[in-house]
Scaffold this motif. Structure first.
Motif, PDB file in Angstrom:
ATOM      1  N   LEU A  67       0.822  -1.208   0.000  1.00 54.74           N
ATOM      2  CA  LEU A  67       0.000   0.000   0.000  1.00 54.74           C
ATOM      3  C   LEU A  67       0.854   1.255   0.000  1.00 54.74           C
ATOM      4  N   ASP A  68       0.261   2.351  -0.455  1.00 51.92           N
ATOM      5  CA  ASP A  68       0.859   3.669  -0.297  1.00 51.92           C
ATOM      6  C   ASP A  68       0.803   4.051   1.184  1.00 51.92           C
ATOM      7  N   ALA A  69       1.935   4.497   1.730  1.00 56.29           N
ATOM      8  CA  ALA A  69       2.001   4.791   3.155  1.00 56.29           C
ATOM      9  C   ALA A  69       1.080   5.935   3.566  1.00 56.29           C
ATOM     10  N   GLU A  70       0.907   6.920   2.692  1.00 55.50           N
ATOM     11  CA  GLU A  70       0.097   8.085   3.033  1.00 55.50           C
ATOM     12  C   GLU A  70      -1.359   7.935   2.612  1.00 55.50           C
ATOM     13  N   ARG A  71      -1.598   7.175   1.557  1.00 60.00           N
ATOM     14  CA  ARG A  71      -2.961   7.001   1.035  1.00 60.00           C
ATOM     15  C   ARG A  71      -3.246   5.502   0.852  1.00 60.00           C
ATOM     16  N   GLU A 105      -5.946   3.927  -1.614  1.00 60.87           N
ATOM     17  CA  GLU A 105      -5.885   4.104  -3.065  1.00 60.87           C
ATOM     18  C   GLU A 105      -5.246   2.891  -3.738  1.00 60.87           C
ATOM     19  N   ILE A 106      -5.667   2.615  -4.955  1.00 59.81           N
ATOM     20  CA  ILE A 106      -5.066   1.559  -5.766  1.00 59.81           C
ATOM     21  C   ILE A 106      -3.732   2.062  -6.317  1.00 59.81           C
ATOM     22  N   LEU A 107      -2.680   1.280  -6.149  1.00 58.52           N
ATOM     23  CA  LEU A 107      -1.380   1.675  -6.694  1.00 58.52           C
ATOM     24  C   LEU A 107      -1.353   1.480  -8.205  1.00 58.52           C
ATOM     25  N   PRO A 108      -0.758   2.408  -8.943  1.00 62.04           N
ATOM     26  CA  PRO A 108      -0.574   2.183 -10.376  1.00 62.04           C
ATOM     27  C   PRO A 108       0.289   0.938 -10.600  1.00 62.04           C
ATOM     28  N   PRO A 109       0.019   0.153 -11.650  1.00 64.97           N
ATOM     29  CA  PRO A 109       0.792  -1.073 -11.884  1.00 64.97           C
ATOM     30  C   PRO A 109       2.292  -0.850 -11.952  1.00 64.97           C
ATOM     31  N   ASN A 110       2.726   0.258 -12.568  1.00 58.48           N
ATOM     32  CA  ASN A 110       4.170   0.463 -12.691  1.00 58.48           C
ATOM     33  C   ASN A 110       4.822   0.712 -11.331  1.00 58.48           C
ATOM     34  N   ARG A 111       4.098   1.366 -10.424  1.00 57.57           N
ATOM     35  CA  ARG A 111       4.661   1.601  -9.093  1.00 57.57           C
ATOM     36  C   ARG A 111       4.708   0.301  -8.292  1.00 57.57           C
ATOM     37  N   LEU A 112       3.688  -0.514  -8.430  1.00 57.31           N
ATOM     38  CA  LEU A 112       3.655  -1.795  -7.732  1.00 57.31           C
ATOM     39  C   LEU A 112       4.750  -2.723  -8.265  1.00 57.31           C
ATOM     40  N   THR A 113       4.924  -2.741  -9.568  1.00 57.12           N
ATOM     41  CA  THR A 113       5.968  -3.575 -10.166  1.00 57.12           C
ATOM     42  C   THR A 113       7.355  -3.099  -9.731  1.00 57.12           C
ATOM     43  N   ALA A 114       7.559  -1.795  -9.653  1.00 54.49           N
ATOM     44  CA  ALA A 114       8.839  -1.263  -9.196  1.00 54.49           C
ATOM     45  C   ALA A 114       9.116  -1.685  -7.750  1.00 54.49           C
ATOM     46  N   ALA A 115       8.068  -1.729  -6.924  1.00 55.40           N
ATOM     47  CA  ALA A 115       8.231  -2.179  -5.541  1.00 55.40           C
ATOM     48  C   ALA A 115       8.650  -3.649  -5.501  1.00 55.40           C
ATOM     49  N   ALA A 159      13.092  -1.346   2.081  1.00 58.47           N
ATOM     50  CA  ALA A 159      13.134  -1.056   0.643  1.00 58.47           C
ATOM     51  C   ALA A 159      11.840  -0.401   0.173  1.00 58.47           C
ATOM     52  N   LEU A 160      10.720  -0.851   0.693  1.00 63.09           N
ATOM     53  CA  LEU A 160       9.431  -0.273   0.300  1.00 63.09           C
ATOM     54  C   LEU A 160       9.231   1.105   0.919  1.00 63.09           C
ATOM     55  N   ARG A 161       9.662   1.255   2.157  1.00 59.19           N
ATOM     56  CA  ARG A 161       9.487   2.542   2.841  1.00 59.19           C
ATOM     57  C   ARG A 161      10.217   3.652   2.086  1.00 59.19           C
TER      58      ARG A 161
END
Length: 442
Positions: A51-55, A58-68, A116-118
């Motif tokens: 998840l997004d730490a602040e929101r 919200e659904i994470l965009p696929p590219n951000r989730l893949t980068a994680a 790493a995610l933080r």
């Protein structure tokens, strides 16, 4: 003890091995499902939402989730890291000879992954079901495409399972061949009675609308509904090996592995036993349908990875009914409690006495569709029968953990869970206001 339940080893080229006879298939399943011996190893698989730490809602965009996911894969970990179809991140421990060997490695890996995610503004969230909408599938592969085709035949539960569910899975050895508190027959029976207690105590997927509105463990409802057989236990009154062998062969084939990137979708209604008996019959209806090649031992082993009962025998016993848990260390509790109740002889006897009182409510129906499991998913420990059993089991586990060499931190974490939830007839789902709000999303 292969601990990853959802990502089987890379298959060999279909048809490369000799065809399998029905008798050979029965012998193969019979031989590999319960590998007996003194209980010595323990393992766990932890699934998390990202998840997004602040929101967090919200659904994470696929590219951000893949980068994680890529950032986590770049780490040097002791556990195996893999990704579920909806983007859930999972860590699977190696088989460990002790509780500390299992949890210490997972804790170290979780610390690294969280850091790493933080750094990317993300957190891991322990909850049994992602309440965000719409549900999206991040991963596309022949296996997952075939799974979705299969599940869509029976309704929306399959997609929800693939895309939104997360669990803590615990693996223990099958047990001794002979009778007794650590015998494989008793452990199999005990697993299905106490499985309902674990559903209730660790329920952490509350639903406020839809078909599971009011349930503490809506994730269990999803598993119940994915199809008519695949997620069910064999009948409880059958001998474990014979019952599982029959169940496995008489369950529909989900994936027909195909070379050269072809579709893996299986014809509707084809059980593995049917496949063994086809002898080159057409796959599906209508002229021009492709012929089924004879199944091999590798096909059968692959088929077994597509069966999702609440307790799965894979040589060891794999407990699959527990929701992902909140907080940094919530996952420790089911791992420690199951280890204590199944691998400490004294605690196993106490658990067996507590479980016997549940047998009448369990009845002859398979889990998770019998009255005991249904009540566990709906009501958690508000069910007085399950609460009584849970209190006895947590007491036995707390007494056993020092004997098993559990660290003081593990003992304190189990004690805190017992005080907060079990002794009060509550479960994490009763803190439903925390789900995906950032509180407890660690």
């Amino acid at each position: 003890m292969p601990l990853d339940s959802s990502a089987p080893p890379a298959p060999q080229t279909p048809g490369a091995s000799p065809a399998l006879s029905e008798t050979a298939a029965e012998d193969l399943v019979h031989g590999i499902c319960f590998k007996t011996g003194p209980p010595r190893t323990l393992g766990a698989e932890l699934e998390w939402l990202v998840l997004d730490a602040e929101r967090p809602g919200e659904i994470l965009p696929p590219n951000r989730l893949t980068a994680a996911h890529d950032a986590a894969r770049a780490l040097t970990l002791q556990s195996r890291l893999s990704i579920e179809p909806g983007g859930q991140l999972e860590l699977s421990s190696a088989p460990a000879p002790s509780l500390s060997g299992c949890v210490d490695g997972l804790q170290a890996d979780l610390t690294a992954v969280r850091a790493a995610l933080r750094a990317r503004g993300l957190v891991l969230c322990g909850t049994g079901r992602d309440a965000r909408r719409p549900l999206r599938r991040l991963l596309h592969s022949p296996r997952y495409d075939a799974m979705e085709i299969y599940f869509d035949r029976t309704g929306p539960a399959g997609r929800a399972m693939m895309r939104s569910s997360a669990s803590v899975q615990v693996c223990v050895d099958a047990g001794h061949e002979e009778p007794g508190p650590l015998g494989y027959g008793r452990r199999w029976r005990l697993a299905h009675l106490l499985g309902a207690v674990f559903v209730a105590a660790f329920a952490n997927s509350p639903a406020h609308e839809g078909p599971y509105a009011g349930w503490r463990c809506s994730r269990q409802g999803i598993w119940r509904d994915i199809d008519s057989r695949r997620a069910l236990a064999p009948p409880p009154d059958t001998e474990p090996r014979a019952g599982w062998t029959r169940h496995a062969l008489d369950t529909e084939v989900m994936c027909l592995r195909a070379p050269d990137g072809g579709s893996w979708a299986a014809p509707r209604g084809l059980t593995f036993r049917d496949w063994l008996r086809t002898d080159g019959a057409a796959a599906g209806a209508g002229a021009g349908s492709p012929l089924l090649r004879p199944p091999t031992a590798e096909d059968l082993e692959y088929h077994l990875t597509t069966l999702f009962p609440p307790v799965r025998p894979r040589g060891h016993l794999e407990f699959r009914m527990i929701d992902a848990q909140p907080g940094d260390d919530g996952w420790l509790v089911p791992v420690a409690v199951i280890h204590a109740l199944f691998d400490d002889p004294e605690a196993a006897e106490s658990a067996y006495r507590a479980a016997k009182a549940l047998a009448d409510t369990h009845g002859s129906g398979p889990a998770p569709r019998n009255p005991l499991w249904q009540s566990a998913a709906r009501h958690g420990l508000a069910d007085p029968e399950l609460r009584t059993a849970a209190v006895a089991c947590f007491r036995a586990a707390a007494e056993a953990l020092p004997r098993l060499g559990a660290s003081q931190h593990v003992q304190d974490t189990v004690d805190a869970f017992n005080e907060r939830y079990v002794l009060r007839g509550r479960c994490p789902a009763d803190d439903g206001h925390r789900q995906l709000t950032g509180t407890g999303a660690h």
